[in-house]
Design a protein around this motif. Structure first.
Motif, PDB file in Angstrom:
ATOM      1  N   ILE A   1       9.191  35.214  46.962  1.00  0.00           N
ATOM      2  CA  ILE A   1       9.842  36.360  47.623  1.00  0.00           C
ATOM      3  C   ILE A   1      10.137  36.056  49.095  1.00  0.00           C
ATOM      4  O   ILE A   1      11.137  36.521  49.645  1.00  0.00           O
ATOM      5  CB  ILE A   1       9.003  37.666  47.462  1.00  0.00           C
ATOM      6  N   GLU A   2       9.279  35.257  49.730  1.00  0.00           N
ATOM      7  CA  GLU A   2       9.537  34.892  51.129  1.00  0.00           C
ATOM      8  C   GLU A   2      10.820  34.072  51.235  1.00  0.00           C
ATOM      9  O   GLU A   2      11.587  34.199  52.185  1.00  0.00           O
ATOM     10  CB  GLU A   2       8.357  34.116  51.713  1.00  0.00           C
ATOM     11  N   ARG A   3      11.026  33.235  50.249  1.00  0.00           N
ATOM     12  CA  ARG A   3      12.275  32.455  50.256  1.00  0.00           C
ATOM     13  C   ARG A   3      13.480  33.370  50.007  1.00  0.00           C
ATOM     14  O   ARG A   3      14.537  33.183  50.605  1.00  0.00           O
ATOM     15  CB  ARG A   3      12.221  31.353  49.203  1.00  0.00           C
ATOM     16  N   VAL A   4      13.309  34.351  49.093  1.00  0.00           N
ATOM     17  CA  VAL A   4      14.406  35.303  48.852  1.00  0.00           C
ATOM     18  C   VAL A   4      14.777  35.989  50.165  1.00  0.00           C
ATOM     19  O   VAL A   4      15.958  36.091  50.520  1.00  0.00           O
ATOM     20  CB  VAL A   4      13.998  36.365  47.800  1.00  0.00           C
ATOM     21  N   LEU A   5      13.762  36.414  50.918  1.00  0.00           N
ATOM     22  CA  LEU A   5      14.032  37.124  52.170  1.00  0.00           C
ATOM     23  C   LEU A   5      14.626  36.175  53.215  1.00  0.00           C
ATOM     24  O   LEU A   5      15.521  36.568  53.964  1.00  0.00           O
ATOM     25  CB  LEU A   5      12.754  37.797  52.685  1.00  0.00           C
ATOM     26  N   ALA A   6      14.133  34.944  53.238  1.00  0.00           N
ATOM     27  CA  ALA A   6      14.695  33.955  54.169  1.00  0.00           C
ATOM     28  C   ALA A   6      16.163  33.693  53.832  1.00  0.00           C
ATOM     29  O   ALA A   6      17.020  33.595  54.724  1.00  0.00           O
ATOM     30  CB  ALA A   6      13.901  32.659  54.105  1.00  0.00           C
ATOM     31  N   ALA A   7      16.451  33.610  52.530  1.00  0.00           N
ATOM     32  CA  ALA A   7      17.829  33.343  52.096  1.00  0.00           C
ATOM     33  C   ALA A   7      18.764  34.474  52.512  1.00  0.00           C
ATOM     34  O   ALA A   7      19.953  34.260  52.737  1.00  0.00           O
ATOM     35  CB  ALA A   7      17.874  33.159  50.584  1.00  0.00           C
ATOM     36  N   ARG A   8      18.210  35.688  52.602  1.00  0.00           N
ATOM     37  CA  ARG A   8      19.029  36.865  52.962  1.00  0.00           C
ATOM     38  C   ARG A   8      19.022  37.154  54.454  1.00  0.00           C
ATOM     39  O   ARG A   8      19.705  38.080  54.900  1.00  0.00           O
ATOM     40  CB  ARG A   8      18.472  38.106  52.255  1.00  0.00           C
TER      41      ARG A   8
ATOM     42  N   ILE B   1      31.768  19.757  44.762  1.00  0.00           N
ATOM     43  CA  ILE B   1      30.414  19.649  45.306  1.00  0.00           C
ATOM     44  C   ILE B   1      30.016  21.025  45.821  1.00  0.00           C
ATOM     45  O   ILE B   1      30.776  21.661  46.556  1.00  0.00           O
ATOM     46  CB  ILE B   1      30.372  18.620  46.465  1.00  0.00           C
ATOM     47  N   THR B   2      28.861  21.505  45.390  1.00  0.00           N
ATOM     48  CA  THR B   2      28.420  22.839  45.793  1.00  0.00           C
ATOM     49  C   THR B   2      27.151  22.756  46.635  1.00  0.00           C
ATOM     50  O   THR B   2      26.235  22.005  46.295  1.00  0.00           O
ATOM     51  CB  THR B   2      28.156  23.707  44.540  1.00  0.00           C
ATOM     52  N   ILE B   3      27.120  23.549  47.702  1.00  0.00           N
ATOM     53  CA  ILE B   3      25.904  23.688  48.500  1.00  0.00           C
ATOM     54  C   ILE B   3      25.475  25.148  48.417  1.00  0.00           C
ATOM     55  O   ILE B   3      26.242  26.045  48.804  1.00  0.00           O
ATOM     56  CB  ILE B   3      26.150  23.345  49.999  1.00  0.00           C
ATOM     57  N   VAL B   4      24.293  25.405  47.890  1.00  0.00           N
ATOM     58  CA  VAL B   4      23.777  26.774  47.890  1.00  0.00           C
ATOM     59  C   VAL B   4      23.036  26.941  49.216  1.00  0.00           C
ATOM     60  O   VAL B   4      21.990  26.333  49.427  1.00  0.00           O
ATOM     61  CB  VAL B   4      22.843  27.045  46.693  1.00  0.00           C
ATOM     62  N   THR B   5      23.627  27.730  50.112  1.00  0.00           N
ATOM     63  CA  THR B   5      23.060  27.821  51.467  1.00  0.00           C
ATOM     64  C   THR B   5      22.155  29.028  51.637  1.00  0.00           C
ATOM     65  O   THR B   5      21.281  29.039  52.488  1.00  0.00           O
ATOM     66  CB  THR B   5      24.192  27.922  52.511  1.00  0.00           C
ATOM     67  N   GLY B   6      22.395  30.090  50.831  1.00  0.00           N
ATOM     68  CA  GLY B   6      21.616  31.321  50.998  1.00  0.00           C
ATOM     69  C   GLY B   6      21.241  31.894  49.646  1.00  0.00           C
ATOM     70  O   GLY B   6      20.502  31.285  48.894  1.00  0.00           O
TER      71      GLY B   6
ATOM     72  N   ALA C   1      16.969  28.386  50.071  1.00  0.00           N
ATOM     73  CA  ALA C   1      18.006  29.101  49.327  1.00  0.00           C
ATOM     74  C   ALA C   1      17.444  29.456  47.946  1.00  0.00           C
ATOM     75  O   ALA C   1      16.473  28.840  47.491  1.00  0.00           O
ATOM     76  CB  ALA C   1      19.247  28.229  49.188  1.00  0.00           C
ATOM     77  N   VAL C   2      18.035  30.460  47.325  1.00  0.00           N
ATOM     78  CA  VAL C   2      17.617  30.827  45.972  1.00  0.00           C
ATOM     79  C   VAL C   2      18.861  30.924  45.084  1.00  0.00           C
ATOM     80  O   VAL C   2      19.969  31.143  45.578  1.00  0.00           O
ATOM     81  CB  VAL C   2      16.844  32.165  45.940  1.00  0.00           C
ATOM     82  N   TYR C   3      18.658  30.746  43.784  1.00  0.00           N
ATOM     83  CA  TYR C   3      19.786  30.795  42.844  1.00  0.00           C
ATOM     84  C   TYR C   3      19.224  31.386  41.555  1.00  0.00           C
ATOM     85  O   TYR C   3      18.272  30.841  40.990  1.00  0.00           O
ATOM     86  CB  TYR C   3      20.313  29.379  42.633  1.00  0.00           C
ATOM     87  N   SER C   4      19.781  32.520  41.140  1.00  0.00           N
ATOM     88  CA  SER C   4      19.158  33.215  40.016  1.00  0.00           C
ATOM     89  C   SER C   4      20.169  33.971  39.169  1.00  0.00           C
ATOM     90  O   SER C   4      21.308  34.187  39.572  1.00  0.00           O
ATOM     91  CB  SER C   4      18.090  34.184  40.538  1.00  0.00           C
ATOM     92  N   VAL C   5      19.717  34.384  37.998  1.00  0.00           N
ATOM     93  CA  VAL C   5      20.572  35.078  37.037  1.00  0.00           C
ATOM     94  C   VAL C   5      20.979  36.458  37.568  1.00  0.00           C
ATOM     95  O   VAL C   5      22.031  36.986  37.214  1.00  0.00           O
ATOM     96  CB  VAL C   5      19.853  35.183  35.667  1.00  0.00           C
ATOM     97  N   LEU C   6      20.152  37.007  38.430  1.00  0.00           N
ATOM     98  CA  LEU C   6      20.397  38.329  39.022  1.00  0.00           C
ATOM     99  C   LEU C   6      19.458  38.439  40.218  1.00  0.00           C
ATOM    100  O   LEU C   6      18.536  37.633  40.346  1.00  0.00           O
ATOM    101  CB  LEU C   6      20.069  39.412  37.974  1.00  0.00           C
ATOM    102  N   SER C   7      19.652  39.430  41.066  1.00  0.00           N
ATOM    103  CA  SER C   7      18.703  39.620  42.174  1.00  0.00           C
ATOM    104  C   SER C   7      17.337  39.989  41.583  1.00  0.00           C
ATOM    105  O   SER C   7      17.263  40.551  40.489  1.00  0.00           O
ATOM    106  CB  SER C   7      19.188  40.750  43.076  1.00  0.00           C
TER     107      SER C   7
END
Lengths: 258, 259
Positions: free
Chosen positions: A4-11, A139-144, A166-172
């Motif tokens: 969750i800390e990463r989710v918040l950092a990503a946002r 080429i993709t960079i997931v930054t957030g 960064a996070v990458y998921s099926v949904l929030s």
């Protein structure tokens, strides 16, 4: 660090945006606007630029630095017109033999009334289909935040890299908790079970590399350079078939092969 | 699986005799509120006894090790007689040999995880290799949350396989049934060469509740229903359940490959 800390950092609103990456990594950026049907949707930013000495097409979700900017770009939530613009730019990149670099940072596609009327499902599906056959490197960079179909619609790539927070998921995580437990407040718990961190995605074989955030722009530069160098001697057929295999492999056997 | 197989055979036996003129039965069924299953759909679409399902047996897949997921699947398999939210195989429809997939919302709202993604991909690959048309009856709440990001990847996978099939001349007919939403709507469901929508089906990317919460207003009646999709240019035709089979036969005839 908890998921969750990463989710918040990503946002985090102070996180680097696509415009920061464009300033740092490319020169001679020329922005291209509009879907050529009815609208310019600024939630996806795109254009042509030089990366070192080669022209590339750059496409990515745009979030603003303040509320006003965010209202203009709809907080990085694309409608169908934004996906169609991205598709137009990708097809043009193919025509002029330019690699495509995409930056992912979105809470998801926009769940609005006009978006439905104007065919957001088809717009996303078209991007998935066309990207799977595009004859130039992607080429993709997931930054957030990489959330749901809105993220996937510009990330069917030969190489995908993620910044370490960064996070990458099926949904929030909120959406996930709401669907499975009917309680969006169980967000933190959702984040912890969803396997949405860069490390999780690396283990699934979805991303090729995790980029340190000590000097993010420099890390992203190196990743793009490595990927371009690695892909430049491949034929168009090889570019298409290796990307196809990358996504085709998520079958009944891939979990065992990890 | 013994139960499931028996169940399946039983279903086909029950409906086989109806094949000659299914219209009165189908009209009655439209008013029925019993769940309309994949077996019902196959019996009403394929020529009697012609459907042979692919062997899609899949190892137990649980990418998130999500608590209770495999148990839930097992229970549903026993209750529904299907292994996951889709049945795929070959059949003839009006004499035309076809690859047919039918999604079944009794199974976790027909959400798409690896099994569904793999069924669609294999069906398209089989159709490609054997130069057959592909028909998919879609229904889905979207990507299967319990499989996380791996479920999202099925959208890319199915779209890629179907695109390849279409590029090489394959005919893909998508029949959107109630409800077709989320990650299925935003991938293979919307990629048909021909797209039909069953009367009154809910079809969209975001669910109506999510849209209402986002925009803070009530959606008009009929929003995201089949006729709305037709009006906005997203489907070729809205069809009643009782005429889908005859419509498919017409389309297969129009695309018949002359030897």
């Amino acid at each position: 660090m908890e998921a969750i800390e990463r989710v918040l950092a990503a946002r985090d609103p102070g996180r680097l945006k696509i415009t920061d990456y464009i300033d740092a990594l490319f020169t001679d950026f020329f922005e291209q606007r509009g879907d050529r049907i009815c609208k310019e949707d600024p939630s996806i930013l795109g254009g042509i630029a030089m990366f070192d000495d080669i022209p590339v097409t750059v496409i990515g979700h745009r979030k603003g630095k303040d509320v006003d900017e965010n209202i203009t770009c709809n907080f990085g939530m694309p409608g169908p017109e934004a996906f169609r613009k991205a598709l137009r730019l990708m097809k043009q990149a193919e025509k002029f033999d330019r690699p495509v670099i995409t930056f992912v940072d979105t809470p998801g596609a926009y769940p609005g009334k006009e978006a439905e009327m104007n065919g957001i499902s088809r717009a996303i599906a078209d991007n998935l289909a066309v990207m799977s056959t595009l004859r130039v490197p992607i080429i993709t960079i997931v930054t957030g935040e990489g959330s749901s179909g809105g993220a996937l619609a510009i990330s069917v790539a030969n190489r995908i890299y993620m910044l370490e927070n960064a996070v990458y998921s099926v949904l929030s995580p909120e959406g996930f908790a709401s669907i499975l437990w009917h309680d969006s407040k169980r967000r933190d718990e959702a984040a912890s079970v969803m396997k949405l961190t860069a490390k999780d995605l690396y283990e699934f074989g979805i991303v090729e590399g995790i980029l340190s955030e000590e000097d993010p722009t420099e890390e992203v530069r190196k990743a793009i350079k490595t990927a371009l160098c690695d892909l430049k001697d491949k034929t168009k057929e090889e570019i298409v078939s290796e990307r196809y295999e990358k996504f085709r492999k998520f079958d009944a056997g891939f979990l065992k092969n990890e | 699986m013994i139960n499931a197989v028996d169940n399946r055979k039983d279903k086909f036996r029950r409906y086989k005799k109806l094949r000659k003129d299914p219209t009165p039965y189908l009209e009655a069924l439209e008013k029925d509120d019993k769940p309309y299953t994949a077996f019902d759909r196959i019996a009403d679409t394929a020529d009697g006894g012609s459907f042979e399902s692919f062997d899609l047996s899949c190892p137990e897949l649980d990418p998130l090790n999500f608590t209770g997921y495999l148990d839930k699947k097992k229970t549903l398999e026993e209750e529904t007689g299907i292994e996951d939210a889709i049945v795929a195989g070959t059949c003839t429809i009006g004499g035309y040999k076809t690859v047919l997939c039918v999604m079944d919302k009794r199974f976790m709202m027909a959400s798409m995880g690896i099994y569904v993604g793999e069924a669609v991909a294999k069906a398209a690959e089989y159709a490609h290799e054997n130069k057959l048309p592909l028909i998919i009856f879609t229904a889905s709440g979207g990507a299967r949350m319990q499989e996380g990001i791996v479920a999202l990847m099925q959208m890319a996978k199915t779209s890629a396989v179907i695109e390849k099939f279409k590029e090489e001349g394959g005919l893909y007919i998508s029949v959107l049934t109630d409800p077709t939403t989320g990650g299925v709507s935003a991938s293979f469901a919307m990629l048909g060469d021909i797209t039909l929508a069953e009367e009154d089906a809910l079809i969209g990317f975001a669910g109506p509740r999510v849209i209402e919460q986002t925009i803070g207003e009530k959606l008009p009646k009929g929003f995201q229903r089949a006729d709305f999709l037709k009006e906005h240019g997203h489907v070729d035709e809205v069809v009643k359940r009782s005429v889908i089979r005859s419509k498919l036969i017409l389309l297969l005839k129009l695309h018949e490959r002359k030897q």
